[in-house]
Design a protein around this motif. Structure first.
Motif, PDB file in Angstrom:
ATOM      1  N   ASP A   1       0.719  -1.346   0.316  1.00 57.22           N
ATOM      2  CA  ASP A   1       0.022  -0.128   0.070  1.00 57.22           C
ATOM      3  C   ASP A   1       0.738   1.611   0.137  1.00 57.22           C
ATOM      4  O   ASP A   1       1.801   1.954   0.978  1.00 57.22           O
ATOM      5  CB  ASP A   1      -0.829  -0.174   1.234  1.00 57.22           C
ATOM      6  CG  ASP A   1      -1.932  -1.529   1.597  1.00 57.22           C
ATOM      7  OD1 ASP A   1      -2.121  -1.962   0.255  1.00 57.22           O
ATOM      8  OD2 ASP A   1      -2.112  -1.634   2.444  1.00 57.22           O
TER       9      ASP A   1
ATOM     10  N   TYR B   1       0.348   5.385  -0.243  1.00 54.18           N
ATOM     11  CA  TYR B   1      -0.143   6.667   0.270  1.00 54.18           C
ATOM     12  C   TYR B   1       0.456   7.668   0.065  1.00 54.18           C
ATOM     13  O   TYR B   1       1.391   7.580   0.144  1.00 54.18           O
ATOM     14  CB  TYR B   1      -1.110   6.692   1.503  1.00 54.18           C
ATOM     15  CG  TYR B   1      -1.606   5.709   1.671  1.00 54.18           C
ATOM     16  CD1 TYR B   1      -2.352   4.844  -0.027  1.00 54.18           C
ATOM     17  CD2 TYR B   1      -2.089   5.527   3.056  1.00 54.18           C
ATOM     18  CE1 TYR B   1      -3.573   3.469   0.887  1.00 54.18           C
ATOM     19  CE2 TYR B   1      -3.191   3.867   3.020  1.00 54.18           C
ATOM     20  CZ  TYR B   1      -3.782   3.093   1.942  1.00 54.18           C
ATOM     21  OH  TYR B   1      -4.535   1.845   2.487  1.00 54.18           O
TER      22      TYR B   1
ATOM     23  N   VAL C   1      -0.086  11.911   0.203  1.00 48.50           N
ATOM     24  CA  VAL C   1      -0.932  12.684   1.797  1.00 48.50           C
ATOM     25  C   VAL C   1      -0.688  13.794   1.254  1.00 48.50           C
ATOM     26  O   VAL C   1       0.604  14.189   1.401  1.00 48.50           O
ATOM     27  CB  VAL C   1      -0.695  12.011   2.627  1.00 48.50           C
ATOM     28  CG1 VAL C   1      -1.192  12.845   4.039  1.00 48.50           C
ATOM     29  CG2 VAL C   1      -0.864  10.560   3.410  1.00 48.50           C
TER      30      VAL C   1
ATOM     31  N   TYR D   1      -2.045  14.032  -8.052  1.00 43.17           N
ATOM     32  CA  TYR D   1      -2.288  11.921  -7.763  1.00 43.17           C
ATOM     33  C   TYR D   1      -2.118  11.431  -9.405  1.00 43.17           C
ATOM     34  O   TYR D   1      -1.532  10.195  -9.462  1.00 43.17           O
ATOM     35  CB  TYR D   1      -3.400  11.938  -6.422  1.00 43.17           C
ATOM     36  CG  TYR D   1      -2.858  10.542  -7.244  1.00 43.17           C
ATOM     37  CD1 TYR D   1      -2.641   9.118  -6.265  1.00 43.17           C
ATOM     38  CD2 TYR D   1      -5.118   9.278  -7.160  1.00 43.17           C
ATOM     39  CE1 TYR D   1      -2.680   8.729  -6.082  1.00 43.17           C
ATOM     40  CE2 TYR D   1      -4.852   8.189  -7.704  1.00 43.17           C
ATOM     41  CZ  TYR D   1      -3.326   7.507  -7.004  1.00 43.17           C
ATOM     42  OH  TYR D   1      -3.519   5.799  -6.580  1.00 43.17           O
TER      43      TYR D   1
ATOM     44  N   HIS E   1      -2.025   2.003  -4.959  1.00 38.59           N
ATOM     45  CA  HIS E   1      -1.665   3.521  -5.123  1.00 38.59           C
ATOM     46  C   HIS E   1      -3.136   4.389  -4.539  1.00 38.59           C
ATOM     47  O   HIS E   1      -3.904   3.423  -4.927  1.00 38.59           O
ATOM     48  CB  HIS E   1      -0.962   4.255  -6.305  1.00 38.59           C
ATOM     49  CG  HIS E   1       0.332   2.996  -6.577  1.00 38.59           C
ATOM     50  ND1 HIS E   1       0.539   2.000  -7.334  1.00 38.59           N
ATOM     51  CD2 HIS E   1       1.530   3.126  -5.744  1.00 38.59           C
ATOM     52  CE1 HIS E   1       1.834   2.398  -7.399  1.00 38.59           C
ATOM     53  NE2 HIS E   1       2.299   2.848  -6.634  1.00 38.59           N
ATOM     54  N   LYS E   2      -3.101   5.370  -3.728  1.00 36.03           N
ATOM     55  CA  LYS E   2      -3.934   5.786  -3.134  1.00 36.03           C
ATOM     56  C   LYS E   2      -3.709   7.360  -3.008  1.00 36.03           C
ATOM     57  O   LYS E   2      -2.616   7.646  -1.837  1.00 36.03           O
ATOM     58  CB  LYS E   2      -4.991   5.310  -2.484  1.00 36.03           C
ATOM     59  CG  LYS E   2      -6.205   5.602  -2.196  1.00 36.03           C
ATOM     60  CD  LYS E   2      -6.931   5.049  -0.891  1.00 36.03           C
ATOM     61  CE  LYS E   2      -8.388   5.870  -0.790  1.00 36.03           C
ATOM     62  NZ  LYS E   2      -9.686   4.923  -0.442  1.00 36.03           N
TER      63      LYS E   2
ATOM     64  N   TRP F   1      -4.652  11.213  -0.792  1.00 36.91           N
ATOM     65  CA  TRP F   1      -5.376  11.233   0.408  1.00 36.91           C
ATOM     66  C   TRP F   1      -5.436  12.823   1.258  1.00 36.91           C
ATOM     67  O   TRP F   1      -4.082  12.655   0.182  1.00 36.91           O
ATOM     68  CB  TRP F   1      -4.786  10.306   1.571  1.00 36.91           C
ATOM     69  CG  TRP F   1      -5.191   8.599   2.558  1.00 36.91           C
ATOM     70  CD1 TRP F   1      -4.350   7.429   0.844  1.00 36.91           C
ATOM     71  CD2 TRP F   1      -6.312   8.436   2.637  1.00 36.91           C
ATOM     72  NE1 TRP F   1      -5.118   6.808   1.046  1.00 36.91           N
ATOM     73  CE2 TRP F   1      -6.134   7.241   2.553  1.00 36.91           C
ATOM     74  CE3 TRP F   1      -7.348   8.826   3.441  1.00 36.91           C
ATOM     75  CZ2 TRP F   1      -7.118   6.139   2.996  1.00 36.91           C
ATOM     76  CZ3 TRP F   1      -8.114   7.940   4.431  1.00 36.91           C
ATOM     77  CH2 TRP F   1      -8.169   6.450   3.875  1.00 36.91           C
TER      78      TRP F   1
ATOM     79  N   GLY G   1      -9.665   9.061  -0.842  1.00 34.24           N
ATOM     80  CA  GLY G   1      -9.032   9.351   1.171  1.00 34.24           C
ATOM     81  C   GLY G   1      -9.578  11.310   1.658  1.00 34.24           C
ATOM     82  O   GLY G   1      -8.677  11.459   1.115  1.00 34.24           O
TER      83      GLY G   1
END
Length: 279
Positions: free
Chosen positions: A130, A132, A134, A158, A176-177, A179, A200
């Protein structure tokens, strides 16, 4: 039946004073039911038409501080986070610490190459597969809201980074994410877009069970600015060393050595910090 008293919120809106909201906020500080009732009763006797929520909060804080320093520290948590400013960098470090507690390996202020341009990412967080990215939106005004333009902008950044990553073999198997963390609130449109786009979102009170406030209370990772025993000058001096948590003071009491304070004052600060972190 008690007379309705209208008060002015941080946003400027006028609403009827609700004693249950005050009691709820006091319970969140871990105050006993007896103390909650005492403070609520005293506030009601001093309440006047058109009083601001800021004034009410300050009255409740002063009463609570006389009874419980650690309780008053938890009660002023939102304000304490704002005192991490005026720049957003201590807040970024603070969010990095929360993510570390959740098991992520973090880097703060990372420059990354996107498909089109380079980007400075506030916090890069990696745990297993994971990854992230941010963005931290810090405000010093409680009435500030992150509107829909914020997630729109973050999503475009992003996607530029994600496009670049997907070309790399070591990133192809990662999840991938993007936030966004903020110390205030999101507008309803910002939440709607964020959820739709797969971003997120964490704000002071969102999501309900995993908000920023909930994360801090459950981990007991309180900002050092919550300490009422520590002077504003002392807080700034420690923040300038890159220290943002009460827990860091508990773990390394020598951080207080160059503040020019007495041994009894140092003891008072450490007692409050340990009570707050280990409640």
């Amino acid at each position: 039946m008690e007379k309705t008293v209208n008060i002015i919120k941080y946003s400027g809106e006028v609403e009827a004073f609700d004693i249950e909201k005050l009691k709820h906020s006091l319970r969140q500080s871990k105050a006993s039911e007896k103390l909650v009732a005492e403070i609520a009763q005293e506030i009601q006797t001093r309440l006047t038409e058109g009083m601001t929520t800021k004034h009410i909060y300050e009255m409740a804080y002063k009463i609570l501080k006389r009874k419980s320093k650690s309780g008053s520290a938890r009660y002023k948590l939102k304000k304490a986070i704002m005192e991490l400013g005026p720049t957003g960098f201590p807040f970024e470090k603070f969010i990095g610490k929360i993510l570390e507690y959740e098991g992520f390996k973090t880097e703060v202020g990372v420059v990354m190459q996107g498909h089109c341009v380079t980007h400075e990412v506030d916090v890069s967080a990696l745990k297993a597969n994971d990854h992230y990215l941010v963005e931290c939106k810090f405000h010093i005004d409680q009435g500030s809201i992150c509107n829909v333009r914020i997630p729109l902008y973050i999503q475009s950044r992003y996607k530029d980074l994600e496009t670049q990553w997907l070309k790399q073999k070591d990133h192809s198997g990662k999840f991938h994410k993007g936030w966004i963390y903020t110390n205030t609130r999101f507008s309803s449109d910002a939440i709607k877009f964020g959820e739709c786009a797969g971003l997120g979102l964490v704000s002071w009170d969102y999501p309900e069970q995993n908000s920023l406030k909930n994360k801090i209370d459950s981990s007991r990772l309180y900002p050092l600015t919550a300490l009422s025993s520590l002077s504003k000058k002392g807080k700034i001096k420690i923040l300038n060393k890159g220290i943002v948590l009460c827990r860091e003071i508990c773990d390394t009491p020598t951080l207080l050595d160059d503040l020019g304070i007495t041994a009894s004052k140092k003891k008072s600060i450490l007692e409050e910090a340990n009570e707050l972190c280990n409640h």
